[in-house]
Scaffold this motif. Structure first.
Motif, PDB file in Angstrom:
ATOM      1  N   ASP A 175       0.849  -1.189   0.000  1.00  0.00           N
ATOM      2  CA  ASP A 175       0.000   0.000   0.000  1.00  0.00           C
ATOM      3  C   ASP A 175       0.889   1.245   0.000  1.00  0.00           C
ATOM      4  OD1 ASP A 175      -1.795   2.102   0.695  1.00  0.00           O
ATOM      5  OD2 ASP A 175      -3.088   0.701   1.785  1.00  0.00           O
ATOM      6  N   PRO A 176       0.710   2.160  -0.948  1.00  0.00           N
ATOM      7  CA  PRO A 176       1.562   3.356  -0.977  1.00  0.00           C
ATOM      8  C   PRO A 176       1.374   4.257   0.236  1.00  0.00           C
ATOM      9  CG  PRO A 176      -0.221   3.559  -2.563  1.00  0.00           C
ATOM     10  CD  PRO A 176      -0.238   2.138  -2.075  1.00  0.00           C
ATOM     11  N   ARG A 177       0.298   4.051   0.997  1.00  0.00           N
ATOM     12  CA  ARG A 177       0.089   4.847   2.210  1.00  0.00           C
ATOM     13  C   ARG A 177       1.065   4.476   3.316  1.00  0.00           C
ATOM     14  NH1 ARG A 177      -6.350   3.826   2.672  1.00  0.00           N
ATOM     15  NH2 ARG A 177      -5.635   1.778   1.961  1.00  0.00           N
ATOM     16  N   ILE A 178       1.683   3.306   3.208  1.00  0.00           N
ATOM     17  CA  ILE A 178       2.532   2.818   4.290  1.00  0.00           C
ATOM     18  C   ILE A 178       3.703   3.746   4.563  1.00  0.00           C
ATOM     19  CG2 ILE A 178       4.036   1.353   2.851  1.00  0.00           C
ATOM     20  CD1 ILE A 178       3.901  -0.760   5.103  1.00  0.00           C
ATOM     21  N   LYS A 179       4.282   4.322   3.534  1.00  0.00           N
ATOM     22  CA  LYS A 179       5.460   5.172   3.738  1.00  0.00           C
ATOM     23  C   LYS A 179       5.104   6.530   4.329  1.00  0.00           C
ATOM     24  CE  LYS A 179       5.525   6.917  -1.042  1.00  0.00           C
ATOM     25  NZ  LYS A 179       6.311   6.975  -2.310  1.00  0.00           N
ATOM     26  N   HIS A 180       3.821   6.864   4.301  1.00  0.00           N
ATOM     27  CA  HIS A 180       3.367   8.121   4.890  1.00  0.00           C
ATOM     28  C   HIS A 180       2.858   7.938   6.310  1.00  0.00           C
ATOM     29  CE1 HIS A 180       3.635  10.019   0.925  1.00  0.00           C
ATOM     30  NE2 HIS A 180       3.107   8.900   0.453  1.00  0.00           N
ATOM     31  N   MET A 181       2.333   6.771   6.624  1.00  0.00           N
ATOM     32  CA  MET A 181       1.724   6.530   7.921  1.00  0.00           C
ATOM     33  C   MET A 181       2.659   5.871   8.920  1.00  0.00           C
ATOM     34  SD  MET A 181      -1.971   5.136   6.505  1.00  0.00           S
ATOM     35  CE  MET A 181      -2.547   4.646   8.134  1.00  0.00           C
ATOM     36  N   LEU A 182       3.451   4.907   8.460  1.00  0.00           N
ATOM     37  CA  LEU A 182       4.276   4.110   9.369  1.00  0.00           C
ATOM     38  C   LEU A 182       5.751   4.448   9.224  1.00  0.00           C
ATOM     39  CD1 LEU A 182       2.573   0.605   8.962  1.00  0.00           C
ATOM     40  CD2 LEU A 182       1.921   2.528  10.443  1.00  0.00           C
TER      41      LEU A 182
END
Length: 542
Positions: A297-304
């Motif tokens: 998920d590309p959101r992973i680098k922004h959230m975690l």
């Protein structure tokens, strides 16, 4: 609650003005501290007080729902261990404090003064905040004080049942809507825009927010025979139309009390670590069954946060299990929430807007309700009767959360959420085409909806996620998949006093209820050792 503590410090002059000192006060007026402040000067403090309750208690609720866990073993909240008669501590009591003390009678003051001055916009917004806080209060504690909440000349307050509180929240919402829609405002009074730094006095947006609160209230009862999905859909359709309507509290980060509680300056997440559950939801392993790059998920680098050692097959993202703590060593340890390859706070006790990550920065918003959240709620409400609508709302929810991360500007110049650069159109398209996302309503499951909602609320929607998990009793089975709805949720090694049950509520605040209101606590069973695992009314199936 003590009989005299419902008046906040900045309203103390109201009581003094009624004493024998009235003449003295009349000739010694301080223009900086008026005896009868206008609603416009009180309302900003009410908005700023919302994160006090939600973010403080999120330290504990966040562990129950496995947004976070502690980096050491056997943390009491990680293993749902809060049984027995409580010690003299207010841990887990900040929402209680805010409802009855922080906002409490101050909202009543805004309503009363606003009614006198025909400031119906302030009156409506104050009723909306009362509804919000009482909804969160009962969601956290179960039976709470509602009808006698601000009764004077007593130190014992009657607790109301959850159904009664839910009806009370509904009534507060109706009052909010009625006042927000009034057009006969006093033109000489301060407009809502003067004190409202959330929506800048836009009553149409406040109306949408109240409709969102009604949708939440109706959706709590999915396990009841009386549940009406049509009512949920009705209010969602009259609520937020896009992410630009989101209710978010911004922070100026100029001093401790106006800085994000989760930011680096205030240093409140030092022992907190992301869990294997959220890592698994974002690295592809739980939703797609594979951690290959195409499924990440590309959101992973922004959230975690990633560890220094990136050789574990998912880019270096690691998490801990509740009650177990950190089991990796050196550069393979789970990083702190404030940044990649960080194992300690990068800027404790000093403001640095460049430090931190996602919602864990000094000057970043604290969301209260989002368009994405409402779309996932709509998908769940529609799921049984209209798969097409459910699927459409499911996709809207995913895209709305991408938009939330990509948002370029926030109120009061708050910092962006994305890490360095926004998620690209190509990254988003690849994710939507991956095995993480279902391709039709016929393939959609409740698990898909609830896990995407979990992702969208991670790091801020602690109350909503806890309500959701308790509605599904943490480990309910999805009738379509035959697996648990909340894939990745780990049942920790529970203490013996829990009788094999996970926490369902937090005890009322010690420093008012267990000191002053014991008869009522005994009446509702709150002195029992296992009160914290007693199931909530809203989650009981009938």
């Amino acid at each position: 609650m003590r009989k005299n503590t419902y008046i906040a410090a900045f309203l103390l002059g109201l009581s003094l003005a009624t004493t024998g000192c009235k003449k003295y006060l009349d000739i010694n007026q301080d223009p900086d501290t008026p005896q009868n402040p206008d609603a416009s000067s009180v309302f900003p403090a009410m908005l700023a007080a919302i994160p006090r309750g939600t973010q403080y208690d999120a330290r504990y609720i966040g562990k129950y729902i496995q947004n976070f866990s502690t980096n050491t073993a056997n943390n009491a909240w990680d293993i749902h261990n809060f049984q027995g008669y409580p010690t003299a501590t207010d841990v887990g009591g900040d929402m209680w404090r805010q409802v009855y003390f922080g906002l409490g009678a101050n909202l009543n003051y805004i309503i009363n003064e606003g009614t006198k001055k025909r400031q119906w916009d302030y009156v409506g917004a104050a009723y909306a905040l009362k509804a919000l806080m009482f909804q969160m209060c009962t969601d956290e504690y179960g039976e709470v004080i509602f009808t006698e909440a601000f009764k004077e000349n007593t130190s014992v307050f009657k607790y109301d049942t959850q159904p009664d509180v839910y009806r009370g929240v509904d009534s507060l919402c109706r009052l909010a809507l009625a006042n927000l829609q009034r057009t006969d405002l006093n033109p000489a009074s301060s407009p809502l825009s003067k004190g409202d730094y959330i929506y800048n006095g836009n009553t149409a947006l406040w109306t949408k927010f109240v409709n969102g609160l009604l949708a939440r209230n109706f959706h709590r009862t999915t396990n009841k025979a009386s549940y009406n999905a049509d009512s949920v859909l009705y209010y969602i359709d009259r609520s937020f139309a896009s992410g630009s309507d989101d209710f978010m509290v911004p922070f100026d980060a100029s001093k401790n009390d106006d800085s994000n509680f989760f930011g680096t300056y205030r240093d409140n997440l030092g022992t907190f670590r992301q869990t294997k559950m959220i890592v698994g939801l974002l690295d592809g392993s739980l939703l797609a069954g594979s951690t290959t790059f195409n499924n990440r998920d590309p959101r992973i680098k922004h959230m975690l946060s990633t560890s220094t050692d990136t050789t574990n097959g998912n880019g270096g993202y690691r998490g801990v299990d509740p009650g177990v703590g950190e089991t990796n060593t050196l550069n393979s340890r789970t990083a702190v929430p404030w940044g990649d390859s960080l194992y300690a706070n990068p800027s404790s006790t000093r403001f640095d807007p460049t430090k931190g990550k996602f919602l864990f920065k000094d000057q970043v918003v604290s969301p209260v309700m989002s368009y994405a959240e409402l779309q996932f709620m709509k998908a769940e409400a529609a799921f049984k009767t209209n798969k097409t609508l459910a699927y459409e709302s499911y996709l809207k929810g995913i895209n709305a959360h991408f938009d939330f991360i990509n948002r370029a500007t926030f109120p009061r110049s708050n910092k962006v959420i994305f890490n360095v650069t926004p998620i690209s159109a190509v990254e988003r398209a690849n994710y939507l085409a991956s095995a993480n996302v279902k391709k039709s309503g016929g393939d959609l499951t409740i698990t898909d909806i609830m896990l995407q909602k979990y992702i969208a609320l991670w790091g801020w929607g602690f109350y909503e996620t806890w309500v959701d998990m308790r509605r599904y009793h943490y480990t309910d089975i999805d009738g379509t998949t035959g697996q648990v709805v909340y894939k990745g949720f780990v049942i920790p090694a529970l203490p013996a006093g829990n009788n094999g049950k996970l926490a369902n509520r937090i005890r009322p605040r010690y420093n008012s209820e267990y000191v002053w209101n014991l008869p009522e606590l005994e009446r509702i069973g709150a002195l029992a050792p296992d009160y914290h695992v007693k199931e909530m009314w809203f989650s009981i199936k009938d």
